[in-house]
Design a protein around this motif. Structure first.
Motif, PDB file in Angstrom:
ATOM      1  N   LYS A 161       0.843  -1.204   0.000  1.00  0.00           N
ATOM      2  CA  LYS A 161       0.000   0.000   0.000  1.00  0.00           C
ATOM      3  C   LYS A 161       0.880   1.257   0.000  1.00  0.00           C
ATOM      4  O   LYS A 161       0.680   2.175  -0.795  1.00  0.00           O
ATOM      5  CB  LYS A 161      -0.890  -0.019   1.249  1.00  0.00           C
ATOM      6  CG  LYS A 161      -1.534   1.311   1.590  1.00  0.00           C
ATOM      7  CD  LYS A 161      -2.274   1.172   2.919  1.00  0.00           C
ATOM      8  CE  LYS A 161      -2.743   2.501   3.453  1.00  0.00           C
ATOM      9  NZ  LYS A 161      -3.493   2.354   4.710  1.00  0.00           N
ATOM     10  N   VAL A 162       1.895   1.270   0.891  1.00  0.00           N
ATOM     11  CA  VAL A 162       2.784   2.427   0.965  1.00  0.00           C
ATOM     12  C   VAL A 162       3.599   2.567  -0.319  1.00  0.00           C
ATOM     13  O   VAL A 162       3.736   3.659  -0.874  1.00  0.00           O
ATOM     14  CB  VAL A 162       3.726   2.312   2.195  1.00  0.00           C
ATOM     15  CG1 VAL A 162       4.766   3.421   2.190  1.00  0.00           C
ATOM     16  CG2 VAL A 162       2.915   2.353   3.482  1.00  0.00           C
ATOM     17  N   VAL A 163       4.129   1.427  -0.801  1.00  0.00           N
ATOM     18  CA  VAL A 163       4.948   1.466  -2.020  1.00  0.00           C
ATOM     19  C   VAL A 163       4.145   2.016  -3.189  1.00  0.00           C
ATOM     20  O   VAL A 163       4.614   2.876  -3.938  1.00  0.00           O
ATOM     21  CB  VAL A 163       5.506   0.058  -2.356  1.00  0.00           C
ATOM     22  CG1 VAL A 163       6.104   0.028  -3.754  1.00  0.00           C
ATOM     23  CG2 VAL A 163       6.553  -0.355  -1.323  1.00  0.00           C
ATOM     24  N   VAL A 164       2.902   1.525  -3.352  1.00  0.00           N
ATOM     25  CA  VAL A 164       2.085   1.964  -4.494  1.00  0.00           C
ATOM     26  C   VAL A 164       1.610   3.407  -4.293  1.00  0.00           C
ATOM     27  O   VAL A 164       1.823   4.267  -5.150  1.00  0.00           O
ATOM     28  CB  VAL A 164       0.876   1.021  -4.695  1.00  0.00           C
ATOM     29  CG1 VAL A 164      -0.055   1.575  -5.764  1.00  0.00           C
ATOM     30  CG2 VAL A 164       1.359  -0.366  -5.089  1.00  0.00           C
ATOM     31  N   ARG A 165       0.977   3.671  -3.148  1.00  0.00           N
ATOM     32  CA  ARG A 165       0.383   4.998  -2.942  1.00  0.00           C
ATOM     33  C   ARG A 165       1.449   6.093  -2.876  1.00  0.00           C
ATOM     34  O   ARG A 165       1.398   7.074  -3.618  1.00  0.00           O
ATOM     35  CB  ARG A 165      -0.443   5.006  -1.655  1.00  0.00           C
ATOM     36  CG  ARG A 165      -1.293   6.278  -1.505  1.00  0.00           C
ATOM     37  CD  ARG A 165      -2.122   6.242  -0.243  1.00  0.00           C
ATOM     38  NE  ARG A 165      -1.279   6.363   0.944  1.00  0.00           N
ATOM     39  CZ  ARG A 165      -1.745   6.262   2.187  1.00  0.00           C
ATOM     40  NH1 ARG A 165      -3.013   6.006   2.405  1.00  0.00           N
ATOM     41  NH2 ARG A 165      -0.923   6.387   3.224  1.00  0.00           N
TER      42      ARG A 165
END
Length: 604
Positions: A161-165
């Protein structure tokens, strides 16, 4: 060495991501949501350009600089005064929709992953051989299912989630900055190698510390589990202070290790932030120096967008600790999942067996030990006979009883059931023919009826359950219970006496009606009255059933068709009770010392 560690981490992480595969649909929706969210970040920053420019001229057209759109009258007439507030609301709506889609559907993936891993671990526990439970304490096994799994899901879902967002936010912001002023933007790129070095060094520390934290959490669970299960012993022997000190030590160790990780994180995050903000300071200096003919709106928008970069970059750098925690947890989980299940190389199944048992030249050494527990043991038991194993503690009686249902694998000698080696039976089929009652009774927090009709016996008619209970002389106390056979017995039968628990276990074995019955100290917890009842039941239950009895009570042993006297893993004498007493050997000595007092008690 560092390279091989990174490689193994990468393999573990890839294996972990395979568990996400069944949820790829939800995951795709989640990624789309985060992409939407990320795309709105530069939009909001860019709105400041129009806002600042609008301060000078609120009636200016929003699309004045886009000639192609001038042919559309309504767009050409759209003034900054109306457009900026409307666009901010629209961007907020898009951002909210993206955030909802991303967070909700990622939560579905995350919770599904927790469930799947826990079920996989628990199902795996049911297939593992006895030696695995002998060498792993229950606290660590439970901690793996509860604590480690949550660490793993953080790596598999929250980290993504952090990597994508945040990753896409950085990409969109960076692309916008390049478009606005590519020369200034390239200055920021110079700082990226420094950030990369900091992330790599911190990752190693996070992973090492996370492994230690997970082991310490297992110790905390183990101490708590032991104390809860053995609370009667703790209280009766005044062990409260000792157990409190033991738990305090384990908890302090866990806290200290957690603090070490927090300290690493606490030093690492501000250090990274200092590097990023130093770059920002340099950038602002260059903006003021090289402003050229850019409008105030352009400069404010550029500075704002550049100011938005540190947060997602910091979060991206912190994701390393989440991933390393997850990888450390995943390693312990996969270590268990990769354990070879209980060996079952048997290929034959028999619907019925008569119960003829023969042991030939059996020797056995526990895995990891060198001392032989059984040495060249041989005997025969005809169907319907009762055989008693006697001897001092550690003479190998229980080990022999455990080898018949193949709780352990023997390599020397043979155990034949109806002429067929037990190794050649399918494991489930072999155990179908054997009923086992041990000294340590296991009952479940369920009704009396469900504890008797357990496992394969579930769903047995109540009439059969009642008959088995009557044969075990358990019906007399069951009928007096508040709800009879529907009464809950508490965790491991805590609401019952030792004798009552033992009679329920015997009733369970009788309901199974297997041709081979193994009673391993099964009457040890019975009072004299209960034992008299059980003895009466055994007299007719053993007919037509091969019974192997490990007992110290003379009342059980003297009725056996064959008594095997064991010393140091060998059979030193065998025969009937009267014949062995006449022989005046090892059995006679045991009888005189171990059994005499019990015999006197029994006749009183």
């Amino acid at each position: 060495m560092a390279n091989s560690t990174q490689q193994s981490s990468f393999k573990v992480y890839l294996r972990l991501l395979r568990y996400v595969a069944p949820y790829w649909g939800f995951f795709a929706i989640s990624l789309f949501g985060f992409l939407l969210f990320a795309s709105t970040q530069p939009m909001l920053g860019y709105m400041l350009k129009f806002f600042v420019d609008g301060l000078n001229n609120p009636d200016a057209s929003l699309f004045a600089e886009v000639p192609r759109l001038q042919e559309y009258a309504w767009l050409a007439d759209l003034k900054l005064l109306q457009a900026v507030p409307l666009l901010i609301v629209l961007i907020a709506v898009i951002q909210g929709a993206g955030s909802f889609l991303g967070n909700y559907f990622l939560a579905k993936v995350s919770l599904g992953l927790v469930h799947d891993l826990r079920v996989a671990l628990f199902s795996n526990l049911l297939t593992l051989p006895n030696r695995y439970f002998d060498s792993n304490n229950s606290g660590h096994l439970i901690s793996r299912i509860t604590y480690n799994v949550t660490m793993v899901t953080g790596a598999a879902t929250d980290a993504i989630k952090v990597v994508v967002r945040e990753g896409m936010t950085v990409v969109f912001l960076f692309a916008t900055l390049l478009w606005m002023n590519w020369k200034l933007t390239l200055v920021m790129v110079a700082i990226l190698p420094v950030i990369g070095v900091m992330v790599a060094s911190a990752s190693k520390k996070f992973r090492k510390q996370s492994k230690k934290i997970q082991a310490a959490m297992g110790d905390v669970t183990h101490v708590a589990s032991e104390t809860i299960h053995g609370y009667r012993v703790v209280r009766s022997f005044g062990g409260e202070t000792y157990e409190q000190a033991r738990f305090l030590g384990a908890s302090r160790e866990n806290t200290a290790k957690q603090l070490r990780m927090v300290k690493t994180n606490a030093v690492y995050t501000p250090s990274l932030q200092l590097v990023i903000y130093s770059a920002m300071a340099m950038l602002m200096f260059l903006v003021l120096l090289l402003r050229g003919d850019a409008s105030a709106g352009d400069l404010v928008a550029y500075i704002t967008l550049a100011g938005l970069l540190p947060k997602p970059i910091r979060q991206l750098s912190e994701v390393s600790s989440t991933i390393q925690k997850g990888v450390a947890g995943a390693e312990s989980i996969f270590e268990q999942l990769d354990e070879a299940p209980e060996s079952d190389e048997g290929s034959e199944s028999r619907e019925h067996v008569s119960g003829k048992l023969e042991v030939r030249g059996l020797s056995f050494v526990y895995p990891g030990s060198e001392k032989a527990v059984l040495q060249d043991v041989s005997f025969k038991v005809e169907p319907g006979q009762m055989v008693a194993l006697v001897g001092r503690s550690g003479s190998g009686k229980s080990t022999l009883a455990n080898l018949i249902p193949r709780f352990y694998h023997h390599e020397q000698g043979q155990i034949l059931l109806d002429g067929l080696d037990v190794e050649r039976y399918r494991l489930r089929n072999l155990r179908h023919h054997i009923a086992l009652v041990t000294q340590h009774v296991t009952l479940f927090n369920d009704s009396v009826a469900n504890n008797i009709a357990y496992g394969d016996l579930a769903g047995a008619p109540l009439g059969d359950i009642r008959r088995a209970a009557a044969d075990a002389y358990a019906d007399e106390f069951i009928e007096k219970m508040p709800e009879g056979y529907d009464t809950l017995v508490g965790e491991n039968g805590v609401l019952l006496s030792g004798g009552q628990r033992q009679r329920l276990a015997i009733a369970r074995a009788l309901l199974k009606d297997a041709p081979v019955l193994i009673l391993d100290e099964a009457t040890s917890a019975l009072d004299t009255e209960s034992e008299r009842h059980i003895q009466g039941a055994l007299d007719h239950v053993v007919k037509g059933r091969t019974t192997l009895v490990i007992a110290h009570r003379l009342s059980t042993i003297e009725k056996a068709d064959l008594i095997l006297v064991m010393e140091d893993g060998r059979i030193v004498e065998q025969g009937t009770h009267s014949a062995l007493l006449k022989a005046n050997g090892a059995y006679a000595r045991l009888h005189a010392t171990d059994f005499q007092d019990k015999s006197v008690t029994r006749t009183l």
